[in-house]
Design a protein around this motif. Structure first.
Motif, PDB file in Angstrom:
ATOM      1  N   PRO A 180       0.817  -1.222   0.000  1.00 29.43           N
ATOM      2  CA  PRO A 180       0.000   0.000   0.000  1.00 29.43           C
ATOM      3  C   PRO A 180       0.850   1.271   0.000  1.00 29.43           C
ATOM      4  N   LYS A 181       2.018   1.220   0.629  1.00 30.38           N
ATOM      5  CA  LYS A 181       2.851   2.430   0.736  1.00 30.38           C
ATOM      6  C   LYS A 181       3.468   2.816  -0.601  1.00 30.38           C
ATOM      7  N   LEU A 182       3.516   1.852  -1.534  1.00 29.84           N
ATOM      8  CA  LEU A 182       4.126   2.136  -2.855  1.00 29.84           C
ATOM      9  C   LEU A 182       3.148   2.810  -3.816  1.00 29.84           C
ATOM     10  N   LEU A 183       1.898   2.825  -3.399  1.00 36.39           N
ATOM     11  CA  LEU A 183       0.875   3.306  -4.342  1.00 36.39           C
ATOM     12  C   LEU A 183       1.148   4.704  -4.888  1.00 36.39           C
ATOM     13  N   PRO A 184       1.487   5.689  -4.030  1.00 34.61           N
ATOM     14  CA  PRO A 184       1.731   7.041  -4.576  1.00 34.61           C
ATOM     15  C   PRO A 184       2.833   7.036  -5.632  1.00 34.61           C
ATOM     16  N   LEU A 185       3.884   6.230  -5.372  1.00 29.59           N
ATOM     17  CA  LEU A 185       5.023   6.163  -6.311  1.00 29.59           C
ATOM     18  C   LEU A 185       4.583   5.573  -7.646  1.00 29.59           C
ATOM     19  N   VAL A 186       3.822   4.509  -7.512  1.00 31.71           N
ATOM     20  CA  VAL A 186       3.370   3.825  -8.738  1.00 31.71           C
ATOM     21  C   VAL A 186       2.435   4.732  -9.530  1.00 31.71           C
ATOM     22  N   LEU A 187       1.546   5.400  -8.799  1.00 32.48           N
ATOM     23  CA  LEU A 187       0.598   6.308  -9.473  1.00 32.48           C
ATOM     24  C   LEU A 187       1.345   7.429 -10.198  1.00 32.48           C
ATOM     25  N   THR A 188       2.329   7.984  -9.501  1.00 36.80           N
ATOM     26  CA  THR A 188       3.132   9.066 -10.092  1.00 36.80           C
ATOM     27  C   THR A 188       3.810   8.579 -11.363  1.00 36.80           C
ATOM     28  N   PHE A 189       4.362   7.386 -11.275  1.00 37.08           N
ATOM     29  CA  PHE A 189       5.056   6.804 -12.433  1.00 37.08           C
ATOM     30  C   PHE A 189       4.121   6.708 -13.627  1.00 37.08           C
ATOM     31  N   PHE A 190       2.934   6.191 -13.386  1.00 38.52           N
ATOM     32  CA  PHE A 190       2.017   5.998 -14.507  1.00 38.52           C
ATOM     33  C   PHE A 190       1.464   7.325 -15.020  1.00 38.52           C
ATOM     34  N   VAL A 191       1.310   8.273 -14.123  1.00 33.46           N
ATOM     35  CA  VAL A 191       0.854   9.599 -14.579  1.00 33.46           C
ATOM     36  C   VAL A 191       1.920  10.214 -15.492  1.00 33.46           C
ATOM     37  N   LEU A 192       3.171  10.103 -15.054  1.00 32.76           N
ATOM     38  CA  LEU A 192       4.276  10.651 -15.863  1.00 32.76           C
ATOM     39  C   LEU A 192       4.346   9.964 -17.220  1.00 32.76           C
ATOM     40  N   LEU A 193       4.139   8.662 -17.185  1.00 31.02           N
ATOM     41  CA  LEU A 193       4.153   7.882 -18.432  1.00 31.02           C
ATOM     42  C   LEU A 193       3.057   8.364 -19.371  1.00 31.02           C
ATOM     43  N   GLY A 194       1.903   8.599 -18.764  1.00 34.18           N
ATOM     44  CA  GLY A 194       0.768   9.092 -19.554  1.00 34.18           C
ATOM     45  C   GLY A 194       1.057  10.452 -20.161  1.00 34.18           C
ATOM     46  N   VAL A 195       1.659  11.313 -19.353  1.00 35.43           N
ATOM     47  CA  VAL A 195       2.000  12.661 -19.840  1.00 35.43           C
ATOM     48  C   VAL A 195       3.022  12.562 -20.976  1.00 35.43           C
ATOM     49  N   LEU A 196       4.002  11.692 -20.773  1.00 35.34           N
ATOM     50  CA  LEU A 196       5.040  11.491 -21.801  1.00 35.34           C
ATOM     51  C   LEU A 196       4.420  10.976 -23.097  1.00 35.34           C
ATOM     52  N   PHE A 197       3.478  10.074 -22.939  1.00 33.74           N
ATOM     53  CA  PHE A 197       2.799   9.484 -24.103  1.00 33.74           C
ATOM     54  C   PHE A 197       2.053  10.571 -24.889  1.00 33.74           C
ATOM     55  N   ILE A 198       1.320  11.408 -24.144  1.00 33.03           N
ATOM     56  CA  ILE A 198       0.555  12.482 -24.799  1.00 33.03           C
ATOM     57  C   ILE A 198       1.501  13.492 -25.428  1.00 33.03           C
ATOM     58  N   LYS A 217      15.529   5.126 -35.970  1.00 29.55           N
ATOM     59  CA  LYS A 217      14.630   4.161 -35.299  1.00 29.55           C
ATOM     60  C   LYS A 217      14.009   4.792 -34.052  1.00 29.55           C
ATOM     61  N   LEU A 218      14.742   5.723 -33.431  1.00 31.34           N
ATOM     62  CA  LEU A 218      14.246   6.365 -32.210  1.00 31.34           C
ATOM     63  C   LEU A 218      13.353   7.567 -32.511  1.00 31.34           C
ATOM     64  N   SER A 219      13.240   7.913 -33.772  1.00 27.58           N
ATOM     65  CA  SER A 219      12.551   9.163 -34.125  1.00 27.58           C
ATOM     66  C   SER A 219      11.052   9.130 -33.835  1.00 27.58           C
ATOM     67  N   ARG A 220      10.503   7.953 -33.548  1.00 30.97           N
ATOM     68  CA  ARG A 220       9.077   7.888 -33.199  1.00 30.97           C
ATOM     69  C   ARG A 220       8.859   8.220 -31.719  1.00 30.97           C
ATOM     70  N   TYR A 221       9.961   8.435 -30.969  1.00 28.82           N
ATOM     71  CA  TYR A 221       9.829   8.701 -29.531  1.00 28.82           C
ATOM     72  C   TYR A 221      10.566   9.985 -29.145  1.00 28.82           C
ATOM     73  N   PRO A 222      10.273  11.087 -29.793  1.00 29.87           N
ATOM     74  CA  PRO A 222      11.022  12.323 -29.516  1.00 29.87           C
ATOM     75  C   PRO A 222      10.876  12.787 -28.063  1.00 29.87           C
ATOM     76  N   ALA A 223       9.697  12.572 -27.492  1.00 27.64           N
ATOM     77  CA  ALA A 223       9.469  13.062 -26.118  1.00 27.64           C
ATOM     78  C   ALA A 223      10.303  12.277 -25.118  1.00 27.64           C
ATOM     79  N   LEU A 224      10.567  11.042 -25.441  1.00 28.51           N
ATOM     80  CA  LEU A 224      11.375  10.194 -24.559  1.00 28.51           C
ATOM     81  C   LEU A 224      12.858  10.545 -24.687  1.00 28.51           C
ATOM     82  N   ILE A 225      13.275  10.802 -25.939  1.00 26.11           N
ATOM     83  CA  ILE A 225      14.693  11.054 -26.219  1.00 26.11           C
ATOM     84  C   ILE A 225      15.076  12.476 -25.825  1.00 26.11           C
ATOM     85  N   ASN A 226      14.167  13.405 -26.061  1.00 19.79           N
ATOM     86  CA  ASN A 226      14.485  14.811 -25.843  1.00 19.79           C
ATOM     87  C   ASN A 226      13.273  15.553 -25.278  1.00 19.79           C
TER      88      ASN A 226
END
Lengths: 269, 210
Positions: B27-45, B159-168
């Motif tokens: 249960p104590k990891l939940l905030p960390l995990v949530l933050t991670f997935f939120v960041l992932l979502g933001v990165l994706f968008i 090959k990395l050009s489809r992930y500009p937000a991740l690379i830069n």
């Protein structure tokens, strides 16, 4: 060479033996003898076989046909162009290629490729050599360097008349071929009141008027079709000619519209 | 359902399952995990938005496109075209943060045919520190021909050009938010090759430095 219609096997052409044979046979029956292809079209081998079979059926010989192919950009970059041509001759079971053209004049590889093509012409593997996708700027530069193509092939249609190139080539005796001669029937041509007027005047359709315009300006258009009736239609051009005023009126549609942007496929163009 | 949609749905379901699993076990990891997935979502968008922006810059160059014979072609760093060209003129702009001069030249070699052949104008804009920079980025790949990518030895970058937000990510944000740099000054182009290229093609060349 007098201007004539050339049958192309590019993007919108049939890619299988039966489909290609049907249209090539129809084209040959209508009097078309010149066929254009390229390695990137993926039909060199099939086209050669089709032409061989059609010539046998119609009692024609190899010499009655003109087979034209190209050196693609990737082949120029790899170098060893003679190897690719030898491969093509072997695949197509030909003793020679009538016309060999550089598809895109990549600046860094042009000189080397051209020199090799000249040698192939000298040895008889190729009868004529040429370049596609050039402008007057390139032709002037080539001229200064003693590069004299027998043929040029350019994107040309009433929306892009390439008058400077036509003038240059006429002066130098260079054959001119036009690809995308109908600009994929762009609406600006299909709906053109000028062309419609001539269509009614000569009782020909818009495609026929435009192809006739090419012939009357000294250019051989390359067209493609998978439909027999279209091939017959486009060969029904030799019972009329446009007047000088009509040619000028069609040429006045020029807006220098390029369907293909050369620099995207030929960096440094 | 197409493959891409299937992968997205699978990724979302897995993420939810992981979150629920984490919550149950740690249960104590939940905030960390949530933050991670939120960041992932933001990165994706962010990634999708950057790609959309890049492809919209590339759009005019498509085969059969209607944009042709433009008055100005602007290549380089983040410069506001309204500050350098008259409002009545047509232009195409290819911009990305920190794009160097040599890279801009390579892009010019690939895109110059869109210009009006008789009255075309080339504008290149780079910052002082990127004047001699020849390092390509993921933002440059969409404008290069595949043979050029091979010749320049940037296939891995391609090959990395489809992930500009991740690379830069920082430059991606600047591009998406259209954060144009200010204080551009017109000066002589330091690269003679570019000047010669433009002269041969009858283009006027302007160079801006920041």
């Amino acid at each position: 060479m007098d201007e004539c219609l050339i049958f192309g096997t590019g993007a919108s052409a049939a890619k299988d033996y039966d489909g290609l044979k049907r249209v090539v046979s129809c084209a040959a029956t209508c009097g078309i003898r010149m066929f254009d292809t390229a390695p990137s079209y993926g039909v060199e081998e099939i086209l050669a076989k089709v032409i061989f079979d059609v010539s046998q059926e119609k009692g024609l010989s190899r010499e009655d046909f003109i087979i034209q192919t190209k050196i693609d950009a990737w082949q120029m970059v790899e170098g060893n162009v003679e190897k690719f041509v030898d491969c093509a001759l072997q695949k197509m079971k030909l003793q020679y290629i009538d016309n060999l053209l550089i598809h895109w004049p990549l600046p860094d590889f042009l000189d080397d490729t051209w020199n090799k093509m000249k040698l192939m012409k000298k040895s008889g593997k190729v009868r004529k050599i040429g370049i596609c996708n050039v402008r007057t700027r390139h032709l002037n530069l080539f001229d200064k360097r003693g590069v004299s193509p027998d043929i040029i092939q350019i994107e040309r249609n009433p929306l892009r008349t390439c008058e400077r190139e036509i003038e240059f080539c006429k002066q130098k005796g260079i054959e001119i071929q036009a690809y995308s001669p109908l600009c994929k029937m762009d609406r600006r041509l299909a709906d053109s009141s000028v062309i419609k007027k001539f269509s009614e005047k000569y009782n020909k359709n818009i495609g026929q008027i435009i192809l006739r315009w090419h012939l009357d300006t000294g250019v051989s258009p390359i067209f493609t079709s998978t439909k027999d009736y279209r091939i017959r239609e486009y060969m029904d051009l030799f019972d009329f000619a446009l007047s000088e005023d009509d040619v000028a009126a069609i040429s006045a549609l020029n807006i220098n519209y390029k369907y293909y942007l050369e620099s995207c496929l030929c960096p440094g163009f | 359902m197409n493959k891409r949609r299937f992968v997205c749905v699978l990724a979302t379901v897995s993420a939810i399952a992981m979150i629920v699993g984490c919550f149950s076990l740690f249960p104590k990891l939940l905030p960390l995990v949530l933050t991670f997935f939120v960041l992932l979502g933001v990165l994706f968008i962010l990634n999708r938005t950057v790609l959309k922006k890049l492809y919209s810059q590339r759009d005019p160059f498509k085969i059969g496109g209607k944009v042709r014979n433009v008055d100005y072609l602007i290549i380089g760093d983040m410069i506001n075209p309204a500050t350098i060209i008259p409002a009545s003129k047509t232009f195409v702009q290819i911009k990305a943060p920190n794009r160097g001069l040599l890279v801009s030249f390579e892009i010019l070699r690939h895109t110059s045919s869109i210009l009006d052949e008789d009255n075309g104008n080339v504008i290149i804009a780079t910052t002082l520190k990127n004047k001699t920079d020849d390092k390509f980025s993921v933002f440059d790949i969409p404008f290069l021909y595949n043979l050029s990518i091979k010749k320049l030895g940037i296939e891995r970058l391609s090959k990395l050009s489809r992930y500009p937000a991740l690379i830069n990510p920082l430059s991606s944000i600047k591009l998406v938010l259209n954060l144009d740099k200010k204080n551009w000054k017109e000066t002589e182009c330091p690269n003679k090759e570019i000047s010669i290229f433009c002269t041969e093609r009858n283009f006027n060349l302007s160079y801006y430095e920041n």
